[in-house]
Design a protein around this motif. Structure first.
Motif, PDB file in Angstrom:
ATOM      1  N   UNK A   1       0.736  -1.161   0.105  1.00 33.56           N
ATOM      2  CA  UNK A   1      -0.036   0.191  -0.145  1.00 33.56           C
ATOM      3  C   UNK A   1       0.914   1.066  -0.101  1.00 33.56           C
ATOM      4  N   UNK A   2       2.031   1.254  -0.388  1.00 35.19           N
ATOM      5  CA  UNK A   2       2.872   2.353  -0.588  1.00 35.19           C
ATOM      6  C   UNK A   2       3.092   2.518  -2.034  1.00 35.19           C
ATOM      7  N   UNK A   3       3.830   3.996  -2.448  1.00 33.92           N
ATOM      8  CA  UNK A   3       4.232   3.887  -3.737  1.00 33.92           C
ATOM      9  C   UNK A   3       5.312   3.116  -4.213  1.00 33.92           C
ATOM     10  N   UNK A   4       5.057   2.760  -5.640  1.00 34.50           N
ATOM     11  CA  UNK A   4       5.918   1.569  -6.008  1.00 34.50           C
ATOM     12  C   UNK A   4       7.230   2.399  -6.290  1.00 34.50           C
ATOM     13  N   UNK A   5       8.395   1.946  -6.093  1.00 29.62           N
ATOM     14  CA  UNK A   5       9.718   2.548  -6.797  1.00 29.62           C
ATOM     15  C   UNK A   5      10.277   1.880  -7.761  1.00 29.62           C
ATOM     16  N   UNK A   6      10.073   0.532  -8.104  1.00 31.05           N
ATOM     17  CA  UNK A   6      10.406  -0.418  -9.049  1.00 31.05           C
ATOM     18  C   UNK A   6       9.086  -1.168  -9.680  1.00 31.05           C
ATOM     19  N   UNK A   7       8.280  -0.485 -10.368  1.00 35.19           N
ATOM     20  CA  UNK A   7       6.898  -1.530 -10.643  1.00 35.19           C
ATOM     21  C   UNK A   7       7.434  -2.640 -11.590  1.00 35.19           C
ATOM     22  N   UNK A   8       6.796  -3.771 -11.355  1.00 34.87           N
ATOM     23  CA  UNK A   8       7.182  -5.116 -12.060  1.00 34.87           C
ATOM     24  C   UNK A   8       5.791  -5.712 -12.357  1.00 34.87           C
ATOM     25  N   UNK A   9       5.856  -6.567 -13.196  1.00 33.76           N
ATOM     26  CA  UNK A   9       4.853  -7.549 -13.575  1.00 33.76           C
ATOM     27  C   UNK A   9       5.316  -8.738 -14.503  1.00 33.76           C
ATOM     28  N   UNK A  10       4.529  -9.932 -14.501  1.00 39.30           N
ATOM     29  CA  UNK A  10       4.976 -10.776 -15.391  1.00 39.30           C
ATOM     30  C   UNK A  10       4.471 -10.706 -16.855  1.00 39.30           C
ATOM     31  N   UNK A  11       5.504 -10.575 -17.850  1.00 39.31           N
ATOM     32  CA  UNK A  11       5.311 -10.532 -19.198  1.00 39.31           C
ATOM     33  C   UNK A  11       5.504 -12.088 -19.822  1.00 39.31           C
ATOM     34  N   UNK A  12       4.669 -12.593 -20.509  1.00 41.39           N
ATOM     35  CA  UNK A  12       3.359 -12.067 -20.775  1.00 41.39           C
ATOM     36  C   UNK A  12       2.162 -12.827 -19.876  1.00 41.39           C
ATOM     37  N   UNK A  13       2.734 -13.358 -19.027  1.00 43.27           N
ATOM     38  CA  UNK A  13       1.793 -14.194 -18.000  1.00 43.27           C
ATOM     39  C   UNK A  13       0.422 -13.323 -17.542  1.00 43.27           C
ATOM     40  N   UNK A  14       0.787 -12.334 -16.994  1.00 45.91           N
ATOM     41  CA  UNK A  14      -0.299 -11.194 -16.311  1.00 45.91           C
ATOM     42  C   UNK A  14      -0.991 -10.706 -17.525  1.00 45.91           C
TER      43      UNK A  14
ATOM     44  N   UNK B   1       0.726  -2.879 -11.683  1.00 46.63           N
ATOM     45  CA  UNK B   1       1.898  -3.541 -11.239  1.00 46.63           C
ATOM     46  C   UNK B   1       1.959  -3.612  -9.871  1.00 46.63           C
ATOM     47  N   UNK B   2       3.018  -4.091  -9.430  1.00 45.05           N
ATOM     48  CA  UNK B   2       3.390  -4.359  -7.896  1.00 45.05           C
ATOM     49  C   UNK B   2       4.784  -3.887  -7.928  1.00 45.05           C
ATOM     50  N   UNK B   3       5.114  -3.578  -6.457  1.00 42.83           N
ATOM     51  CA  UNK B   3       6.577  -3.180  -6.119  1.00 42.83           C
ATOM     52  C   UNK B   3       7.535  -4.426  -6.102  1.00 42.83           C
ATOM     53  N   UNK B   4       8.795  -4.329  -6.600  1.00 37.98           N
ATOM     54  CA  UNK B   4       9.727  -5.364  -6.768  1.00 37.98           C
ATOM     55  C   UNK B   4      10.065  -5.739  -5.280  1.00 37.98           C
ATOM     56  N   UNK B   5      10.650  -4.803  -4.643  1.00 37.95           N
ATOM     57  CA  UNK B   5      11.278  -4.992  -3.288  1.00 37.95           C
ATOM     58  C   UNK B   5      10.362  -5.645  -2.342  1.00 37.95           C
ATOM     59  N   UNK B   6       9.027  -5.280  -2.247  1.00 35.87           N
ATOM     60  CA  UNK B   6       7.980  -5.818  -1.645  1.00 35.87           C
ATOM     61  C   UNK B   6       7.706  -7.331  -1.942  1.00 35.87           C
TER      62      UNK B   6
END
Length: 555
Positions: A377-390, A395-400
């Motif tokens: 629930x915090x602002x993302x610093x490194x937005x990621x997601x699975x390509x092309x699965x998702x 997106x969601x945060x990489x560190x979290x």
């Protein structure tokens, strides 16, 4: 003597021992059933019931009724079949009709079946040993379900080295195989099985582990580790081949597992309790670090003793790897090295999601996404997601996400809950572009042409750190105006006392009552009302310098 009873002298000791072995896989329910059939006490723990049943076989094992009941209960314990005393099977090799005569079994004993199982002869004796010697890479199980001649169960012949591959773990980088996958082959038809393995390290392997050690505040750790893993072995009915995807196996522990490395007990993950009746609690599947009890020597071998409870139609394998343990920072560095997914590719994906060229498909006018991580629930610093699965833009945060899977490795997308392999995770270039544009926004909206805009433009921040939006400015101005008018009202306040006993009216100061202050604008918050005028009695006149003037009105 009755025909249902046989002479005690004709029942050999080996036959009685076979009957005792048939008691081992029985549960408490079957043991109690046997004791109740013999008219004995059926209360107590399982080990007490088992000892009582063995004593029963020693004393009355020559009786046909006891033999039939043991065989029927053994069949129920192994196959879950209902007890059928009328169709019970006499154990082969036990003479039930007198010396020199043998009664053939009425039907073969049902036992677990295995695919691609040729019929073979089994040597005399209820428990026979398996004949190994399969070639490496043989994937089929070759074992008879039962023999047509004797009806006795046999032990499956399993490949010594199954053709499987353990699933890759993101937090562990495999350097070498210390022990290739080995099958946990059962050595008898009992439930409790055991196996012994041995391996020796090379000088390079031993030195790489010993040189990577470091000491923490509580214990000694190693970056390079000797890792023990377990998994199930796949097989197909009818001897069909196994696909390449099925050869990649997830971690799985056998039931009742116990591991000893060089005579020392290996610690295992704690059992997960379950509320389901009749379901055994299982251990969470994860690799085992056996470095602390491993002999880091190229001369002295390491001995592995494994014991487990055999499950119906489920077989396991184990392997030992030399791995390097990675941290969350290492995985984030790997993600950055892959680079960003181009923003233009993501825009094409947005346009395809909002494509309304098909009149039969209802498509939304726009898509909304948040720059806040779904997990933290915090602002993302490194937005990621699975390509092309998702199949979503969020997106969601990489560190979290990496830290979450380090503690509990699930590797599932927190947005769509699909399996998210680490190799498919990449940084979203379009979200990085959005984050760089304005660090204060929270939600954006995507349109059909691939463009985007902030849903609510963020308000600028003044030097005091407070928002200076028009609504807030009106609220502050309204409060200031109300405070000024309140002061003026307090200065113009006049107190009037009506007293019927006074015949003259004394007035030293005559002032009129001021009107109440005007109300602030409707869009601002209403200020508290000005204090109302109050009526004082003559006894309240203190005559102080700040006290108001008193006007007395007579009748």
């Amino acid at each position: 003597m009755s025909s249902h009873l046989r002479n005690r002298g004709n029942t050999t000791r080996a036959e009685l021992e076979n009957l005792k072995r048939m008691l081992l896989p029985m549960r408490v329910l079957e043991l109690q059933n046997l004791l109740a059939h013999a008219g004995m006490d059926k209360l107590g723990r399982k080990n007490e019931l088992l000892d009582r049943c063995k004593q029963l076989i020693d004393t009355r094992g020559h009786e046909k009724g006891i033999q039939d009941r043991v065989m029927s209960l053994y069949r129920a314990a192994n196959n879950g079949a209902a007890l059928d005393h009328r169709n019970s099977v006499n154990p082969a090799g036990i003479n039930a009709a007198g010396p020199g005569r043998t009664i053939p079994p009425q039907h073969p004993m049902p036992v677990p079946r295995y695919p691609n199982a040729p019929a073979t002869n089994v040597a005399a004796g209820f428990f026979s040993q398996p004949q190994y010697g399969l070639q490496q890479g043989q994937a089929a199980f070759n074992a008879p379900a039962f023999t047509a001649q004797t009806g006795r169960p046999t032990i499956p012949n399993m490949p010594h080295r199954p053709d499987i591959v353990f699933k890759r773990l993101p937090f562990y980088e495999v350097i070498e195989e210390l022990l290739q996958p080995r099958s946990l082959a059962p050595s008898n038809t009992g439930r409790i099985q055991s196996a012994h393995f041995k391996f020796i390290m090379t000088p390079k392997q031993a030195s790489s582990i010993s040189l990577s050690s470091y000491v923490t505040s509580t214990s000694q750790e190693w970056t390079n580790q000797a890792q023990l893993r377990f998994c199930t072995i796949p097989f197909k009915e009818g001897g069909k081949g196994i696909s390449e995807e099925e050869k990649i196996r997830d971690d799985a522990f056998p039931s009742g597992l116990s591991v000893k490395v060089n005579g020392k007990l290996q610690s295992l993950p704690p059992l997960i309790p379950t509320n389901r009746q009749g379901v055994e609690p299982r251990r969470p599947p994860k690799p085992l670090d056996m470095t602390s009890i491993t002999r880091l020597s190229p001369v002295v071998p390491n001995n592995i003793d494994v014991s487990w409870t055999q499950e119906f139609n489920t077989y396991y394998a184990m392997a030992i790897f030399l791995v390097k343990k990675l941290t969350a920072e290492d995985l984030i560095k790997k993600i950055k090295e892959r680079g960003e997914e181009p923003a233009e590719n993501v825009r094409k994906f947005v346009r395809s999601k909002l494509d309304d060229s098909d009149p039969d498909v209802l498509v939304a006018e726009s898509l909304r996404a948040s720059v806040l991580c779904r997990v933290s629930k915090r602002r993302m610093t490194l937005p990621i997601r699975a390509f092309p699965t998702c199949d979503h833009i969020q997106c969601f945060d990489a560190e979290t996400y990496i830290n979450m899977n380090e503690k509990r490795p699930k590797w599932k997308c927190p947005v769509c809950d699909k399996e998210t392999p680490f190799d498919q995770i990449r940084i979203c270039g379009l979200f990085m572009e959005i984050l760089r544009s304005n660090p204060a926004g929270d939600e954006v909206e995507f349109y059909k042409d691939g463009s985007w805009a902030w849903v609510t433009p963020p308000a600028p921040v003044n030097s005091t750190g407070r928002s200076t939006s028009p609504v807030d400015e009106g609220f502050e101005e309204g409060n200031q105006e109300s405070a000024d008018k309140k002061k003026e009202g307090d200065a113009d306040e006049t107190i009037v006392i009506l007293d019927s006993d006074d015949e003259s009216m004394t007035s030293t100061k005559t002032e009129t009552m001021t009107t109440p202050p005007p109300q602030p604008p409707a869009e601002s918050i209403q200020p508290p009302p000005a204090p109302a005028s109050r009526v004082e009695s003559p006894m309240d006149n203190s005559g102080g310098p700040d006290s108001p003037e008193i006007i007395c009105l007579s009748d």
